[in-house]
Design a protein around this motif. Structure first.
Motif, PDB file in Angstrom:
ATOM      1  N   ILE A   1       0.817  -1.208   0.000  1.00 17.19           N
ATOM      2  CA  ILE A   1       0.000   0.000   0.000  1.00 17.19           C
ATOM      3  C   ILE A   1       0.858   1.268   0.000  1.00 17.19           C
ATOM      4  N   ASP A   2       2.059   1.195   0.616  1.00 17.58           N
ATOM      5  CA  ASP A   2       2.912   2.385   0.657  1.00 17.58           C
ATOM      6  C   ASP A   2       3.720   2.555  -0.631  1.00 17.58           C
ATOM      7  N   LYS A   3       3.541   1.613  -1.591  1.00 19.12           N
ATOM      8  CA  LYS A   3       4.211   1.719  -2.899  1.00 19.12           C
ATOM      9  C   LYS A   3       3.194   1.556  -4.019  1.00 19.12           C
TER      10      LYS A   3
ATOM     11  N   SER B   1       2.279  -0.929 -12.052  1.00 18.62           N
ATOM     12  CA  SER B   1       2.164  -0.293 -13.360  1.00 18.62           C
ATOM     13  C   SER B   1       3.510   0.230 -13.846  1.00 18.62           C
ATOM     14  N   LEU B   2       4.337   0.730 -12.939  1.00 19.76           N
ATOM     15  CA  LEU B   2       5.684   1.166 -13.329  1.00 19.76           C
ATOM     16  C   LEU B   2       6.521  -0.017 -13.795  1.00 19.76           C
ATOM     17  N   THR B   3       6.401  -1.141 -13.102  1.00 18.37           N
ATOM     18  CA  THR B   3       7.135  -2.344 -13.508  1.00 18.37           C
ATOM     19  C   THR B   3       6.722  -2.758 -14.913  1.00 18.37           C
ATOM     20  N   GLY B   4       5.415  -2.771 -15.181  1.00 16.31           N
ATOM     21  CA  GLY B   4       4.932  -3.151 -16.500  1.00 16.31           C
ATOM     22  C   GLY B   4       5.379  -2.201 -17.593  1.00 16.31           C
TER      23      GLY B   4
ATOM     24  N   ASP C   1      12.869   6.980 -13.968  1.00 20.44           N
ATOM     25  CA  ASP C   1      12.726   8.388 -13.580  1.00 20.44           C
ATOM     26  C   ASP C   1      11.727   9.093 -14.496  1.00 20.44           C
ATOM     27  N   LEU C   2      11.823   8.823 -15.804  1.00 19.17           N
ATOM     28  CA  LEU C   2      10.908   9.438 -16.766  1.00 19.17           C
ATOM     29  C   LEU C   2       9.473   8.980 -16.508  1.00 19.17           C
ATOM     30  N   ALA C   3       9.288   7.680 -16.269  1.00 19.39           N
ATOM     31  CA  ALA C   3       7.943   7.145 -16.025  1.00 19.39           C
ATOM     32  C   ALA C   3       7.327   7.752 -14.766  1.00 19.39           C
ATOM     33  N   LYS C   4       8.153   7.959 -13.748  1.00 18.58           N
ATOM     34  CA  LYS C   4       7.642   8.554 -12.503  1.00 18.58           C
ATOM     35  C   LYS C   4       7.251  10.018 -12.723  1.00 18.58           C
TER      36      LYS C   4
ATOM     37  N   ALA D   1       7.344   8.268  -4.565  1.00 20.55           N
ATOM     38  CA  ALA D   1       8.668   8.552  -4.002  1.00 20.55           C
ATOM     39  C   ALA D   1       9.256   7.329  -3.302  1.00 20.55           C
ATOM     40  N   ASN D   2       8.397   6.413  -2.858  1.00 24.73           N
ATOM     41  CA  ASN D   2       8.870   5.220  -2.147  1.00 24.73           C
ATOM     42  C   ASN D   2       9.370   4.119  -3.076  1.00 24.73           C
ATOM     43  N   ILE D   3       9.150   4.285  -4.392  1.00 24.11           N
ATOM     44  CA  ILE D   3       9.446   3.211  -5.350  1.00 24.11           C
ATOM     45  C   ILE D   3      10.838   3.399  -5.948  1.00 24.11           C
TER      46      ILE D   3
END
Length: 256
Positions: free
Chosen positions: A48-50, A55-58, A127-130, A173-175
């Motif tokens: 829950i905190d991440k 979706s970022l992994t995918g 970084d770009l995806a975030k 920010a936690n990822i």
């Protein structure tokens, strides 16, 4: 009149020694081949905190390149052949897909297998995806329909349910890149995968190609799928309003 009987097209099913299940269906109507790999995973398994990790992994699994090809090299190789390889993870599953002309199936399928088995999750692409996700957070209240859909999920499941969580700046920010690698290694392995391919190909040759590209793939850790999150209604009923007096339209959702 009675409905016509549903007749399934003829297909071939087999399983590799590593546990990967495969379905093949020939279709010679057009000189095209397409396929999708489904993985038993999803956003419902992220902490829950991440929220946003899955979706970022995918996304970065494809955009981050592989051990053999950078993201730009992958794009160029595929564009030259009018082909595509895409990956993603939604709430209840992960997927990787490809499409190609029949004459290009071998090189495109090679890249497809490479993206699934050898992603490097390049830091600059993460970084770009975030940053793109942060832009989405900043604009997510611009569309009233998006507001109603988002809030409706929370009314159904509760705001802490994995089926209704919302990505926030603090969860992004936690990822870290290590989180993406760990999530990938946990769920992307042959026993957790179903591959389906249809199009203009010879089944025997396609089976040989699949065994060549995926037959030696072994997971980096034991395959474990956690139990599904429990689900219970957050509200037994009622009428709930999001007050937006500046709008000239209303958006209504009903469900349970």
């Amino acid at each position: 009149p009675p409905l016509p009987e549903l007749k399934l097209p003829k297909y071939t099913r087999f399983e590799l020694k590593n546990g990967m299940r495969v379905y093949l269906m020939e279709d010679k109507e057009l000189p095209l081949v397409g396929g999708t790999a489904l993985f038993r995973t999803g956003q419902r398994f992220e902490p829950i905190d991440k929220t946003g990790l899955a979706s970022l992994t995918g996304e970065v699994m494809r955009t981050g390149g592989t051990q053999k090809h950078s993201s730009d090299e992958l794009n160029q190789l595929l564009e030259r052949r009018a082909a595509a390889v895409e990956t993603g993870i939604n709430a209840t599953s992960g997927s990787a897909s490809f499409s190609a002309l029949a004459e290009d199936i071998e090189p495109v399928f090679d890249l497809f297998a490479e993206v699934i088995q050898q992603p490097i999750f390049a830091q600059e692409k993460l970084d770009l995806a975030k940053k793109q996700e942060q832009g989405g957070i900043a604009r997510r209240n611009d569309n009233p329909n998006d507001i109603s859909s988002r809030e409706f999920q929370k009314l159904i499941y509760g705001d802490r349910s994995p089926y209704a969580r919302t990505v926030e700046y603090k969860t992004l920010a936690n990822i870290s890149r290590d989180d993406l690698v760990s999530f990938y290694q946990k769920y992307f392995h042959p026993k957790n995968m179903i591959l389906g391919i249809s199009g203009d190909f010879d089944t025997a040759k396609m089976r040989s190609l699949i065994e060549e590209k995926f037959g030696n793939w072994e997971p980096s850790q034991s395959a474990e799928v956690p139990p599904l999150p429990t689900v219970s209604p957050a509200n037994q009923g009622g009428v709930f309003l999001v007050n937006q007096p500046q709008l000239s339209q209303s958006y209504v959702q009903m469900g349970h």
